[in-house]
Scaffold this motif. Structure first.
Motif, PDB file in Angstrom:
ATOM      1  N   GLU A  19      20.384   3.411 -27.644  1.00 47.86           N
ATOM      2  CA  GLU A  19      19.221   3.696 -28.495  1.00 47.86           C
ATOM      3  C   GLU A  19      19.467   4.772 -29.542  1.00 47.86           C
ATOM      4  N   LEU A  20      20.406   5.665 -29.318  1.00 50.17           N
ATOM      5  CA  LEU A  20      20.542   6.820 -30.198  1.00 50.17           C
ATOM      6  C   LEU A  20      21.705   6.754 -31.176  1.00 50.17           C
ATOM      7  N   PHE A  21      22.590   5.802 -31.020  1.00 42.83           N
ATOM      8  CA  PHE A  21      23.781   5.767 -31.867  1.00 42.83           C
ATOM      9  C   PHE A  21      23.760   4.550 -32.783  1.00 42.83           C
ATOM     10  N   ASP A  22      24.280   4.736 -33.990  1.00 42.27           N
ATOM     11  CA  ASP A  22      24.352   3.618 -34.929  1.00 42.27           C
ATOM     12  C   ASP A  22      25.520   2.704 -34.565  1.00 42.27           C
ATOM     13  N   ALA A  23      25.686   1.658 -35.343  1.00 42.49           N
ATOM     14  CA  ALA A  23      26.691   0.633 -35.028  1.00 42.49           C
ATOM     15  C   ALA A  23      28.110   1.189 -34.972  1.00 42.49           C
ATOM     16  N   THR A  24      28.379   2.242 -35.730  1.00 42.61           N
ATOM     17  CA  THR A  24      29.713   2.834 -35.731  1.00 42.61           C
ATOM     18  C   THR A  24      30.082   3.366 -34.353  1.00 42.61           C
ATOM     19  N   TRP A  25      29.099   3.936 -33.660  1.00 49.89           N
ATOM     20  CA  TRP A  25      29.354   4.567 -32.365  1.00 49.89           C
ATOM     21  C   TRP A  25      28.881   3.740 -31.173  1.00 49.89           C
ATOM     22  N   GLN A  26      28.233   2.613 -31.386  1.00 47.18           N
ATOM     23  CA  GLN A  26      27.666   1.874 -30.265  1.00 47.18           C
ATOM     24  C   GLN A  26      28.702   1.312 -29.314  1.00 47.18           C
ATOM     25  N   ALA A  27      29.926   1.158 -29.747  1.00 45.24           N
ATOM     26  CA  ALA A  27      30.967   0.702 -28.828  1.00 45.24           C
ATOM     27  C   ALA A  27      31.560   1.871 -28.044  1.00 45.24           C
ATOM     28  N   ARG A  28      31.643   3.053 -28.655  1.00 43.20           N
ATOM     29  CA  ARG A  28      32.277   4.201 -28.016  1.00 43.20           C
ATOM     30  C   ARG A  28      31.303   5.073 -27.235  1.00 43.20           C
ATOM     31  N   ALA A  29      30.097   5.201 -27.697  1.00 45.90           N
ATOM     32  CA  ALA A  29      29.129   6.097 -27.046  1.00 45.90           C
ATOM     33  C   ALA A  29      28.846   5.703 -25.598  1.00 45.90           C
ATOM     34  N   PRO A  30      28.619   4.421 -25.298  1.00 46.18           N
ATOM     35  CA  PRO A  30      28.410   4.078 -23.890  1.00 46.18           C
ATOM     36  C   PRO A  30      29.629   4.385 -23.022  1.00 46.18           C
ATOM     37  N   LEU A  31      30.815   4.206 -23.567  1.00 44.20           N
ATOM     38  CA  LEU A  31      32.027   4.516 -22.819  1.00 44.20           C
ATOM     39  C   LEU A  31      32.051   5.993 -22.423  1.00 44.20           C
ATOM     40  N   LEU A  32      31.773   6.874 -23.379  1.00 43.21           N
ATOM     41  CA  LEU A  32      31.763   8.309 -23.086  1.00 43.21           C
ATOM     42  C   LEU A  32      30.637   8.678 -22.128  1.00 43.21           C
ATOM     43  N   ALA A  33      29.450   8.125 -22.361  1.00 40.29           N
ATOM     44  CA  ALA A  33      28.301   8.436 -21.514  1.00 40.29           C
ATOM     45  C   ALA A  33      28.523   7.944 -20.085  1.00 40.29           C
ATOM     46  N   LEU A  34      29.033   6.756 -19.933  1.00 43.44           N
ATOM     47  CA  LEU A  34      29.227   6.209 -18.591  1.00 43.44           C
ATOM     48  C   LEU A  34      30.401   6.858 -17.871  1.00 43.44           C
ATOM     49  N   THR A  35      31.396   7.304 -18.606  1.00 40.71           N
ATOM     50  CA  THR A  35      32.484   8.062 -17.974  1.00 40.71           C
ATOM     51  C   THR A  35      31.938   9.359 -17.395  1.00 40.71           C
ATOM     52  N   ALA A  36      31.124  10.067 -18.159  1.00 43.59           N
ATOM     53  CA  ALA A  36      30.497  11.290 -17.646  1.00 43.59           C
ATOM     54  C   ALA A  36      29.598  10.973 -16.460  1.00 43.59           C
ATOM     55  N   HIS A  37      28.895   9.874 -16.527  1.00 43.48           N
ATOM     56  CA  HIS A  37      28.006   9.437 -15.442  1.00 43.48           C
ATOM     57  C   HIS A  37      28.796   9.228 -14.143  1.00 43.48           C
ATOM     58  N   TRP A  38      29.902   8.496 -14.218  1.00 42.73           N
ATOM     59  CA  TRP A  38      30.684   8.211 -13.019  1.00 42.73           C
ATOM     60  C   TRP A  38      31.432   9.442 -12.520  1.00 42.73           C
ATOM     61  N   VAL A  39      31.846  10.325 -13.408  1.00 43.42           N
ATOM     62  CA  VAL A  39      32.454  11.589 -12.962  1.00 43.42           C
ATOM     63  C   VAL A  39      31.414  12.403 -12.191  1.00 43.42           C
ATOM     64  N   GLY A  40      30.181  12.437 -12.682  1.00 37.56           N
ATOM     65  CA  GLY A  40      29.105  13.112 -11.960  1.00 37.56           C
ATOM     66  C   GLY A  40      28.862  12.495 -10.601  1.00 37.56           C
TER      67      GLY A  40
END
Length: 112
Positions: A19-40
């Motif tokens: 919801e918060l990132f434009d098309a440029t980041w929509q492929a990378r942002a979930p990767l970073l967010a979910l990596t942090a999620h699984w590390v947590g």
């Protein structure tokens, strides 16, 4: 843990990355967010036995306290996205008011 995490901070990376990132980041942002999620998740599951052995049934208190500490800034800083376009959301995150020209040029589609 799974129920509390799912009702608390768990869904945030899944929802916000799209919801918060434009098309440029929509492929990378979930990767970073979910990596942090699984590390947590990894940290929580690996420290649980130590916490339980140390403080017993009160082992949920540190997690609950962390949740309360993190929910206040999230509630204060995250914008409402319902009925807004991506450009309106990004302008709000930058602290700008959405201009009339920007609002009139949108296609009428909104993010829900």
């Amino acid at each position: 843990h799974a129920v509390a995490f799912g009702l608390g901070l768990g869904p945030i990376p899944w929802l916000l990355a799209s919801e918060l990132f434009d098309a440029t980041w929509q492929a990378r942002a979930p990767l970073l967010a979910l990596t942090a999620h699984w590390v947590g998740n990894l940290v929580a599951t690996q420290t649980f036995p130590l916490l339980y052995a140390t403080i017993g049934a009160h082992c949920v208190v540190p997690g609950a306290a962390l949740l309360l500490v993190l929910l206040a800034p999230l509630a204060r800083n995250l914008p409402e996205t319902r009925g807004k376009t991506l450009s309106e959301i990004q302008a709000e995150l930058r602290g700008e008011a959405a201009g009339l020209d920007e609002m009139s040029s949108t296609s009428g589609l909104s993010t829900y």
